[in-house]
Design an enzyme around this catalytic site. Structure first.
Site, mmCIF file in Angstrom:
data_model
loop_
_atom_site.group_PDB
_atom_site.id
_atom_site.type_symbol
_atom_site.label_atom_id
_atom_site.label_comp_id
_atom_site.label_asym_id
_atom_site.label_seq_id
_atom_site.Cartn_x
_atom_site.Cartn_y
_atom_site.Cartn_z
ATOM 1 N N HIS A 1 0.830 -1.199 0.000
ATOM 2 C CA HIS A 1 0.000 0.000 0.000
ATOM 3 C C HIS A 1 0.869 1.257 0.000
ATOM 4 C CE1 HIS A 1 -3.511 -2.378 0.418
ATOM 5 N NE2 HIS A 1 -3.352 -2.690 1.685
ATOM 6 N N ARG B 1 -9.972 1.898 -7.234
ATOM 7 C CA ARG B 1 -11.427 1.741 -7.173
ATOM 8 C C ARG B 1 -12.038 3.123 -7.015
ATOM 9 N NH1 ARG B 1 -14.289 -2.191 -2.627
ATOM 10 N NH2 ARG B 1 -16.319 -2.463 -3.664
ATOM 11 N N ARG C 1 -16.176 -8.855 1.653
ATOM 12 C CA ARG C 1 -17.483 -8.348 2.061
ATOM 13 C C ARG C 1 -18.458 -8.537 0.908
ATOM 14 N NH1 ARG C 1 -20.469 -3.623 2.736
ATOM 15 N NH2 ARG C 1 -19.076 -2.473 1.350
ATOM 16 N N LYS C 2 -18.659 -7.505 0.088
ATOM 17 C CA LYS C 2 -19.597 -7.609 -1.032
ATOM 18 C C LYS C 2 -18.914 -7.470 -2.393
ATOM 19 C CE LYS C 2 -23.747 -6.053 1.383
ATOM 20 N NZ LYS C 2 -24.885 -5.089 1.374
#
Length: 308
Positions: free
Chosen positions: A109, A132, A269-270
């Site tokens: 990162h 993103r 998660r999603k």
């Protein structure tokens, strides 16, 4: 957090190891490094790149891939976790780096400015950057950071963020490895200046057309898919194996902690595009829109905010 080279880094122990990585890491021509801001698709890209690189080694067919039995963050070494002396998690010692099979896979990162100079100047070493859209990134980070409120000794070290508190900190850039836009734009500009060195990927594009972008990744790392592989459905096998729905079902990703002391399931998660619409208030949307326009002006970089 500690501010260094205009970015915010995790507290002292991790920051110390980041500095040692910046100074001591020696890149090789075959190294492949996944870079990203947190919660922008790193785990997914780790799995995809590992699958692409290891598909032809003959050691294991697809149904025996280590991806099915190991968490993606255990398959791709994080630069911040390599123990250059005084490390925190010590997933890998610096003396073990040369023993890793080629190509060595790393993720980080760390913003571009803080990368080791050897990574920037090594001709063959390549960087795959995934980003993103800022709205979904924000929501994913908020959920994730509110799950990471205990340290390795089981003590609560962070107070859970309210959505409003996190928005103010995020807006001002006071987040881990933030500011977000500066992190993204630095890698974006490097990808424009040297596209053979830096491949810039967008999470939303990868979700919308994974086949095209898997082929881009394979071409970039000089391991292109053959026509025979395409006819056998190898690309589709990799996409399905590394999908968030499949990875969430795997026992290895549902139980236990990773090297950082974080629950493995917290990384899945999603994975949706446009989920942010259920969280942001109209004033927040307006402020984020203005900030995005201000930061991206003149860069040529755009984001898809809603799934079509």
């Amino acid at each position: 957090m500690i501010q260094y080279q205009s970015f915010w880094f995790p507290g002292y122990r991790l920051f110390k190891n980041t500095l040692k990585s910046q100074k001591h890491f020696k890149a090789k021509d075959t190294d492949l490094i996944i870079a990203s801001h947190p919660k922008t698709g790193t785990t997914w890209l780790n799995a995809l790149l590992f699958a692409i690189v290891n598909r032809d080694n003959g050691n294991h067919p697809m149904n025996e891939s280590p991806i099915l039995s190991q968490h993606p963050h255990h398959l791709v070494n994080r630069l911040e976790d390599v123990n250059f002396g005084g490390g925190f998690f010590n997933q890998l010692s610096s003396s073990q780096l040369d023993d890793l099979p080629s190509p060595r896979l790393f993720s980080t990162h760390i913003p571009y400015v803080t990368l080791s100079e050897s990574i920037k100047t090594c001709d063959g070493c390549r960087i795959l950057y995934i980003c993103r859209n800022p709205f979904d990134t924000f929501v994913s980070q908020w959920h994730f950071y509110n799950k990471v409120v205990i340290d390795l000794d089981g003590e609560q070290t962070l107070k859970p963020y309210t959505f409003e508190q996190f928005f103010e900190d995020w807006f001002e850039g006071r987040i881990l490895f933030g500011p977000f836009f500066e992190h993204v734009i630095d890698y974006w500009m490097q990808s424009l200046a040297n596209p053979k060195k830096v491949l810039f990927l967008k999470y939303e594009d990868l979700k919308e057309n994974p086949t095209i972008h898997l082929k881009r990744i394979a071409d970039f790392v000089e391991m292109p898919f053959s026509l025979e592989e395409e006819s056998r459905g190898v690309i589709r096998e990799i996409i399905d194996m590394c999908s968030i729905n499949n990875m969430k079902k795997l026992d290895v990703n549902k139980n236990g902690l990773n090297y950082s002391g974080v629950e493995k399931k917290a990384y899945f998660r999603k994975g949706e595009v446009g989920g942010w619409i259920n969280y942001f208030t109209p004033p927040m949307i307006e402020r984020m829109d203005r900030l995005m326009q201000q930061k991206l002006q003149g860069t040529g970089l755009t984001f898809k905010l809603i799934s079509e």
